[in-house]
Design a protein around this motif. Structure first.
Motif, PDB file in Angstrom:
ATOM      1  N   SER A  62      -6.197   0.589   1.062  1.00  0.00           N
ATOM      2  CA  SER A  62      -6.281  -0.792   0.718  1.00  0.00           C
ATOM      3  C   SER A  62      -6.758  -1.480   0.005  1.00  0.00           C
ATOM      4  O   SER A  62      -8.071  -0.626   1.245  1.00  0.00           O
ATOM      5  CB  SER A  62      -5.609  -1.512   1.715  1.00  0.00           C
ATOM      6  OG  SER A  62      -4.876  -2.600   1.557  1.00  0.00           O
ATOM      7  N   THR A  72       0.660  -1.126  -0.443  1.00  0.00           N
ATOM      8  CA  THR A  72       0.352   0.627  -0.136  1.00  0.00           C
ATOM      9  C   THR A  72       0.498   1.268   0.030  1.00  0.00           C
ATOM     10  O   THR A  72       0.587   2.227  -0.820  1.00  0.00           O
ATOM     11  CB  THR A  72      -1.434  -0.248   1.312  1.00  0.00           C
ATOM     12  OG1 THR A  72      -1.783  -0.886   1.083  1.00  0.00           O
ATOM     13  CG2 THR A  72      -1.724   1.212   0.934  1.00  0.00           C
ATOM     14  N   GLU A 123      -3.271  -6.236  -7.028  1.00  0.00           N
ATOM     15  CA  GLU A 123      -2.473  -7.268  -5.917  1.00  0.00           C
ATOM     16  C   GLU A 123      -3.026  -8.588  -5.912  1.00  0.00           C
ATOM     17  O   GLU A 123      -4.082  -8.658  -6.545  1.00  0.00           O
ATOM     18  CB  GLU A 123      -2.715  -6.240  -4.426  1.00  0.00           C
ATOM     19  CG  GLU A 123      -1.804  -4.966  -4.213  1.00  0.00           C
ATOM     20  CD  GLU A 123      -1.888  -4.375  -2.482  1.00  0.00           C
ATOM     21  OE1 GLU A 123      -2.083  -5.045  -2.468  1.00  0.00           O
ATOM     22  OE2 GLU A 123      -1.969  -3.231  -3.110  1.00  0.00           O
TER      23      GLU A 123
END
Ligand code: ADP
Ligand code: MG
Length: 150
Positions: free
Chosen positions: A60, A42, A105
């Motif tokens: 996030s 992050t 991610e």
């Protein structure tokens, strides 16, 4: 294809390295970002966003799969963790070949949808505040980006 390493000694150093990368990214660039909890994914994305001219705070994306931020180019921050064991397609192709930059991610969970060419980043703990950022460009456009910032 080579792999590159960049070591940082503070969160600020990670952010400014990421900012440098963010400032040269171009439309359609796709980055995958891996690393353990607390590695600095992050933190890295915040720096990248700054380099892309995003002024909103980047958080996030855990509870949202795709978060969009506007900047010099749109930034699509994706956390596809919740797609583990599902092969749901949320229209990834359009994001990946679209008008902005994608940071993914847990990209391993959507491997089938990922473009072949991309910049793979892995952040690892080396010490309290030390991290190693591994950069693996796949494709010549990403090789160019990495060479420009190293
Ligand atoms: P992740 O998203 O990978 O779980 P975060 O970026 O949320 O990780 O958290 C990383 C934490 O580690 C932050 O509290 C940050 O301040 C700290 N930190 C310490 N040193 C570094 C460094 N060199 N690079 C990145 N973060 C660092
Ligand atoms: Mg995080």
């Amino acid at each position: 294809m080579s792999t590159y390493q960049y070591e940082t000694k503070s969160a600020e150093e990670t952010m400014s390295f990421a900012e440098k990368l963010g400032s040269i990214l171009q439309k359609g660039d796709v980055l995958t970002l891996a690393g353990d909890l607390g590695a600095g994914k992050t933190t890295f994305t915040k720096g990248l966003a700054k380099g892309l001219g995003v002024t909103r705070t980047v958080n996030s994306p855990t509870f949202t799969i795709i978060k969009e931020y506007s900047g010099r180019l749109p930034l699509y921050h994706m956390d596809v963790y919740r797609l583990e064991n599902s092969d749901e397609d949320l229209g990834f192709e359009e994001y990946f070949s679209g008008d902005g930059v994608c940071v993914v991610e847990w990209a391993v969970f959507i491997e089938d949808y990922l473009p072949e060419e991309r910049l793979e980043l892995v952040i690892s703990h080396k010490g309290d505040d030390e991290r190693e950022i591994q950069l693996k460009p796949i494709g010549s456009r990403y090789e160019e980006r990495v060479k420009e910032i190293m």
